[in-house]
Design a protein around this motif. Structure first.
Motif, PDB file in Angstrom:
ATOM      1  N   GLY A   1      32.605  45.943  78.777  1.00  0.00           N
ATOM      2  CA  GLY A   1      33.799  45.452  78.121  1.00  0.00           C
ATOM      3  C   GLY A   1      33.656  44.016  77.684  1.00  0.00           C
ATOM      4  N   ASP A   2      34.664  43.567  76.975  1.00  0.00           N
ATOM      5  CA  ASP A   2      34.713  42.180  76.546  1.00  0.00           C
ATOM      6  C   ASP A   2      36.154  41.711  76.659  1.00  0.00           C
ATOM      7  OD1 ASP A   2      33.137  39.955  75.213  1.00  0.00           O
ATOM      8  OD2 ASP A   2      34.899  40.088  73.934  1.00  0.00           O
ATOM      9  N   LEU A   3      36.309  40.512  77.214  1.00  0.00           N
ATOM     10  CA  LEU A   3      37.640  39.946  77.415  1.00  0.00           C
ATOM     11  C   LEU A   3      37.763  38.687  76.574  1.00  0.00           C
ATOM     12  CD1 LEU A   3      40.325  39.984  78.999  1.00  0.00           C
ATOM     13  CD2 LEU A   3      39.186  38.671  80.779  1.00  0.00           C
ATOM     14  N   SER A   4      38.796  38.640  75.757  1.00  0.00           N
ATOM     15  CA  SER A   4      39.006  37.494  74.881  1.00  0.00           C
ATOM     16  C   SER A   4      40.427  36.993  75.060  1.00  0.00           C
ATOM     17  CB  SER A   4      38.760  37.944  73.437  1.00  0.00           C
ATOM     18  OG  SER A   4      39.279  37.026  72.518  1.00  0.00           O
ATOM     19  N   VAL A   5      40.643  35.720  74.783  1.00  0.00           N
ATOM     20  CA  VAL A   5      41.987  35.150  74.805  1.00  0.00           C
ATOM     21  C   VAL A   5      42.202  34.487  73.455  1.00  0.00           C
ATOM     22  CG1 VAL A   5      43.485  33.431  75.857  1.00  0.00           C
ATOM     23  CG2 VAL A   5      41.937  34.763  77.299  1.00  0.00           C
ATOM     24  N   SER A   6      43.275  34.870  72.777  1.00  0.00           N
ATOM     25  CA  SER A   6      43.530  34.284  71.461  1.00  0.00           C
ATOM     26  C   SER A   6      45.029  34.152  71.243  1.00  0.00           C
ATOM     27  CB  SER A   6      42.905  35.141  70.359  1.00  0.00           C
ATOM     28  OG  SER A   6      43.792  36.150  69.974  1.00  0.00           O
ATOM     29  N   PRO A   7      45.423  33.400  70.224  1.00  0.00           N
ATOM     30  CA  PRO A   7      46.854  33.188  69.983  1.00  0.00           C
ATOM     31  C   PRO A   7      47.601  34.464  69.607  1.00  0.00           C
ATOM     32  CG  PRO A   7      45.503  31.593  68.756  1.00  0.00           C
ATOM     33  CD  PRO A   7      44.581  32.626  69.300  1.00  0.00           C
ATOM     34  N   GLY A   8      46.890  35.491  69.081  1.00  0.00           N
ATOM     35  CA  GLY A   8      47.553  36.739  68.677  1.00  0.00           C
ATOM     36  C   GLY A   8      48.098  37.487  69.867  1.00  0.00           C
ATOM     37  N   GLY A   9      48.613  38.680  69.623  1.00  0.00           N
ATOM     38  CA  GLY A   9      49.202  39.479  70.684  1.00  0.00           C
ATOM     39  C   GLY A   9      48.162  40.201  71.517  1.00  0.00           C
ATOM     40  N   LEU A  10      48.652  40.931  72.511  1.00  0.00           N
ATOM     41  CA  LEU A  10      47.784  41.729  73.377  1.00  0.00           C
ATOM     42  C   LEU A  10      47.235  42.914  72.595  1.00  0.00           C
ATOM     43  CD1 LEU A  10      46.704  42.594  76.190  1.00  0.00           C
ATOM     44  CD2 LEU A  10      48.912  43.702  76.574  1.00  0.00           C
ATOM     45  N   SER A  11      45.940  43.157  72.740  1.00  0.00           N
ATOM     46  CA  SER A  11      45.353  44.347  72.142  1.00  0.00           C
ATOM     47  C   SER A  11      44.295  44.905  73.076  1.00  0.00           C
ATOM     48  CB  SER A  11      44.729  44.040  70.780  1.00  0.00           C
ATOM     49  OG  SER A  11      43.628  43.174  70.920  1.00  0.00           O
ATOM     50  N   VAL A  12      44.151  46.214  73.043  1.00  0.00           N
ATOM     51  CA  VAL A  12      43.112  46.891  73.816  1.00  0.00           C
ATOM     52  C   VAL A  12      42.409  47.867  72.873  1.00  0.00           C
ATOM     53  CG1 VAL A  12      42.568  48.298  75.830  1.00  0.00           C
ATOM     54  CG2 VAL A  12      44.528  46.748  75.910  1.00  0.00           C
ATOM     55  N   VAL A  13      41.116  47.661  72.693  1.00  0.00           N
ATOM     56  CA  VAL A  13      40.311  48.541  71.842  1.00  0.00           C
ATOM     57  C   VAL A  13      39.352  49.305  72.749  1.00  0.00           C
ATOM     58  CG1 VAL A  13      38.715  48.675  69.905  1.00  0.00           C
ATOM     59  CG2 VAL A  13      40.448  46.870  69.965  1.00  0.00           C
ATOM     60  N   VAL A  14      39.297  50.598  72.580  1.00  0.00           N
ATOM     61  CA  VAL A  14      38.423  51.440  73.398  1.00  0.00           C
ATOM     62  C   VAL A  14      37.425  52.150  72.496  1.00  0.00           C
ATOM     63  CG1 VAL A  14      38.300  53.497  74.866  1.00  0.00           C
ATOM     64  CG2 VAL A  14      40.127  51.819  75.213  1.00  0.00           C
ATOM     65  N   SER A  15      36.166  52.069  72.854  1.00  0.00           N
ATOM     66  CA  SER A  15      35.133  52.853  72.197  1.00  0.00           C
ATOM     67  C   SER A  15      34.618  53.874  73.203  1.00  0.00           C
ATOM     68  CB  SER A  15      34.000  51.938  71.735  1.00  0.00           C
ATOM     69  OG  SER A  15      32.933  52.708  71.257  1.00  0.00           O
ATOM     70  N   MET A  16      34.400  55.098  72.739  1.00  0.00           N
ATOM     71  CA  MET A  16      34.072  56.165  73.692  1.00  0.00           C
ATOM     72  C   MET A  16      32.958  57.064  73.182  1.00  0.00           C
ATOM     73  SD  MET A  16      36.868  58.664  75.493  1.00  0.00           S
ATOM     74  CE  MET A  16      37.844  57.286  76.106  1.00  0.00           C
ATOM     75  N   LEU A  17      32.140  57.500  74.127  1.00  0.00           N
ATOM     76  CA  LEU A  17      31.112  58.507  73.862  1.00  0.00           C
ATOM     77  C   LEU A  17      31.491  59.780  74.588  1.00  0.00           C
ATOM     78  CD1 LEU A  17      27.901  56.336  74.356  1.00  0.00           C
ATOM     79  CD2 LEU A  17      28.823  57.218  72.195  1.00  0.00           C
ATOM     80  N   GLY A  18      31.499  60.892  73.862  1.00  0.00           N
ATOM     81  CA  GLY A  18      31.772  62.182  74.471  1.00  0.00           C
ATOM     82  C   GLY A  18      30.603  63.121  74.241  1.00  0.00           C
ATOM     83  N   GLU A  19      30.563  64.181  75.013  1.00  0.00           N
ATOM     84  CA  GLU A  19      29.436  65.113  74.883  1.00  0.00           C
ATOM     85  C   GLU A  19      29.929  66.526  74.657  1.00  0.00           C
ATOM     86  OE1 GLU A  19      28.104  67.594  77.017  1.00  0.00           O
ATOM     87  OE2 GLU A  19      29.631  67.526  78.564  1.00  0.00           O
ATOM     88  N   GLY A  20      29.119  67.287  73.942  1.00  0.00           N
ATOM     89  CA  GLY A  20      29.419  68.688  73.683  1.00  0.00           C
ATOM     90  C   GLY A  20      28.146  69.407  73.289  1.00  0.00           C
ATOM     91  N   PRO A  21      28.214  70.755  73.194  1.00  0.00           N
ATOM     92  CA  PRO A  21      27.017  71.512  72.840  1.00  0.00           C
ATOM     93  C   PRO A  21      26.503  71.149  71.445  1.00  0.00           C
ATOM     94  CG  PRO A  21      28.959  72.932  72.872  1.00  0.00           C
ATOM     95  CD  PRO A  21      29.378  71.617  73.424  1.00  0.00           C
ATOM     96  N   ARG A  22      25.217  71.145  71.289  1.00  0.00           N
ATOM     97  CA  ARG A  22      24.571  70.754  70.041  1.00  0.00           C
ATOM     98  C   ARG A  22      25.077  71.541  68.823  1.00  0.00           C
ATOM     99  NH1 ARG A  22      19.864  67.951  69.337  1.00  0.00           N
ATOM    100  NH2 ARG A  22      21.153  66.573  70.578  1.00  0.00           N
ATOM    101  N   GLY A  23      25.511  70.799  67.813  1.00  0.00           N
ATOM    102  CA  GLY A  23      25.912  71.414  66.546  1.00  0.00           C
ATOM    103  C   GLY A  23      27.239  72.160  66.577  1.00  0.00           C
ATOM    104  N   LYS A  24      28.030  71.959  67.648  1.00  0.00           N
ATOM    105  CA  LYS A  24      29.255  72.750  67.802  1.00  0.00           C
ATOM    106  C   LYS A  24      30.516  71.892  67.827  1.00  0.00           C
ATOM    107  CE  LYS A  24      27.365  76.910  69.183  1.00  0.00           C
ATOM    108  NZ  LYS A  24      27.764  78.249  68.784  1.00  0.00           N
ATOM    109  N   ALA A  25      30.400  70.635  67.470  1.00  0.00           N
ATOM    110  CA  ALA A  25      31.606  69.789  67.483  1.00  0.00           C
ATOM    111  C   ALA A  25      32.644  70.345  66.528  1.00  0.00           C
ATOM    112  CB  ALA A  25      31.239  68.364  67.101  1.00  0.00           C
TER     113      ALA A  25
END
Lengths: 311, 311
Positions: B123-147
């Protein structure tokens, strides 16, 4: 032009990658990752008012905001000894921002993708009352089990640094090239000699503290060996802070700091052919010896754990 | 407690995953991805003032902000027919926020990781004059070629929806469970029958438009078959907007909308045993038939491409 139209435009122009089987426009991007390659995963952000300003002295262009967001994440991938494959981006625009701003940021993001041959796999665009922010998440690839970490440095290792240090926040922090090519070259020349690595974002001092904390060791920096940037020397010559203080504390240099076995370090320096310098700046000590900086006469002083708290 | 101390605390408590070989505390997390599994890659964000407020009517707790940020990204992974493996998080705090706020957000993030068995990889934690924000990046898994993608629906497919729709922004949008378990169950029961899928974030109407645009088709929604939430009915009963309008336009339901072959749809509905409903709400038409909504008498009206522009 409306947010949905903007997003359509973004999708159409997004750079790809052979491992990206499904790109932007779906709920998720889909990647097909080769079995023999490790995966480096990183998130990083730039926030208006903290990592850039859009007006006044030192103002960034929107293009530079996009470039910086992407390049600073690349810098972490380089510090892991990996190469970027795909990025996703979350942009938050201040309400009422013109379309041109978003398009310019996008151009800066894509320019970095194209420069280093990786995909813009997806993104999210939000509008909120807060300031402009760009968050980049990135996947990089490298040989299985060989990623460079902050831990692994041992006493006797030589400390090498790429490029020059200090006064980055004049201009370099908006326009720098991440040290991907140098990272790749270093791995090729010394496939097993890199014991630890970190990219210099908080300043040489604090980032060396991070590396030593993770590696459970101390370190010595030779002040007169540090490759000061011309900008850092100019600030010092004009009566500002010393070039040493700038290099140790300013941060956002986005250079690599590596702890390398003495044999590999000698080999690297001997064979190094790159427009970006690779310089020996010190060595790893035992933990009990602490973290110190030595002047030209060899006199040692403690290296304080200070730097730019840009988080 | 200071940002570096906060970050240390975050690292120590971060949930792991067997495929995550190096977790938080390095420049990058490192994953070892099995060769036979596809990888879904997604970024999503919650911004103060747009996706939540911290005071006044409908205020979110910091825990809920963390939960929502993680769960809505999980919802996209579920819509791809995948399961989350690892997430990274970029948090921006408004300058002067108390440590307790960051810690509560972190608890909400980690609760979702633990609930569904995936790692907080960095993760990364920042402090800035703007509002609170939370950004999430995610990796998921599934069977090959079947998404599952938004494209692939064909005329005749049955439209199924999980859960209930409408009035999510009363409370559900802060506390919802992403439909991961249902996504997994659906794949198990109908491994090859799911032609397209999307999660409902902008409202049934706009998200169906997205799915149809990608699949180059039209669709029919039967208004009386829509599983309206009790909250949506209550709003309508109190003289507010109709339950249909809420379901079509409110957004943030975070339910799955699936286009399924008629045989698989019948099988799914027959075998479905889950506390979360799976309901047939319409079917896919040809593109020339357009997107329409039919009332109980069968009278068709065009389905407008409107929804919540929460971006």
């Amino acid at each position: 032009m409306g947010e949905l139209k903007l997003i359509e435009k973004f999708r159409a122009g997004a750079p790809g990658h052979p491992w990206l089987t499904v790109g932007p426009g779906q709920d998720c991007a889909i990647l097909n990752w080769p079995a023999d390659r490790d995966q480096a995963f990183k998130i990083d952000q730039v926030q208006e008012g903290t990592h850039f300003v859009l007006s006044g002295p030192g103002a960034a262009t929107p293009y530079q905001v996009g470039w910086k967001a992407m390049a600073k994440t690349c810098s972490d991938i380089a510090a892991a000894g990996c190469w970027p494959v795909a990025a996703t981006v979350a942009v938050n625009l201040r309400a009422g921002s013109p379309d041109a701003l978003a398009l310019e940021i996008y151009d800066g993001l894509c320019a970095c993708c194209r420069r280093y041959g990786f995909a813009l796999a997806g993104g999210d665009l939000s509008v909120s009352p807060g300031g402009l922010s760009v968050v980049v998440s990135m996947l990089g690839e490298g040989p299985r089990g060989k990623a460079w970490l902050r831990r692994g440095a041992v006493p006797g290792d030589v400390l090498l640094v790429t490029g020059t240090l200090g006064a980055s926040r004049g201009r370099k922090h908006l326009t720098f090239e991440p040290r991907l090519e140098q990272s790749c070259r270093i791995r090729t020349l010394a496939p097993d000699g890199i014991h630890a690595c970190i990219d210099i974002t908080d300043g040489l001092s604090r980032d060396l503290h991070h590396l030593c904390a993770e590696s459970n060791c101390g370190a010595l920096i030779n002040a007169e060996k540090i490759p000061y940037s011309p900008e850092a020397r100019a600030v010092a010559d004009a009566g500002g802070r010393s070039a040493l203080t700038q290099a140790l504390e300013d941060g956002e240099d986005f250079e690599l700091l590596l702890a390398v076995s003495p044999e590999s370090a000698a080999e690297l320096v001997r064979q190094w052919q790159d427009p970006v310098a690779l310089t020996e700046v010190g060595r790893i000590l035992s933990k009990t010896e602490g973290l110190v900086v030595a002047d030209a006469t060899g006199r040692r002083q403690p290296l304080p754990d200070v730097g730019w708290e840009h988080r």
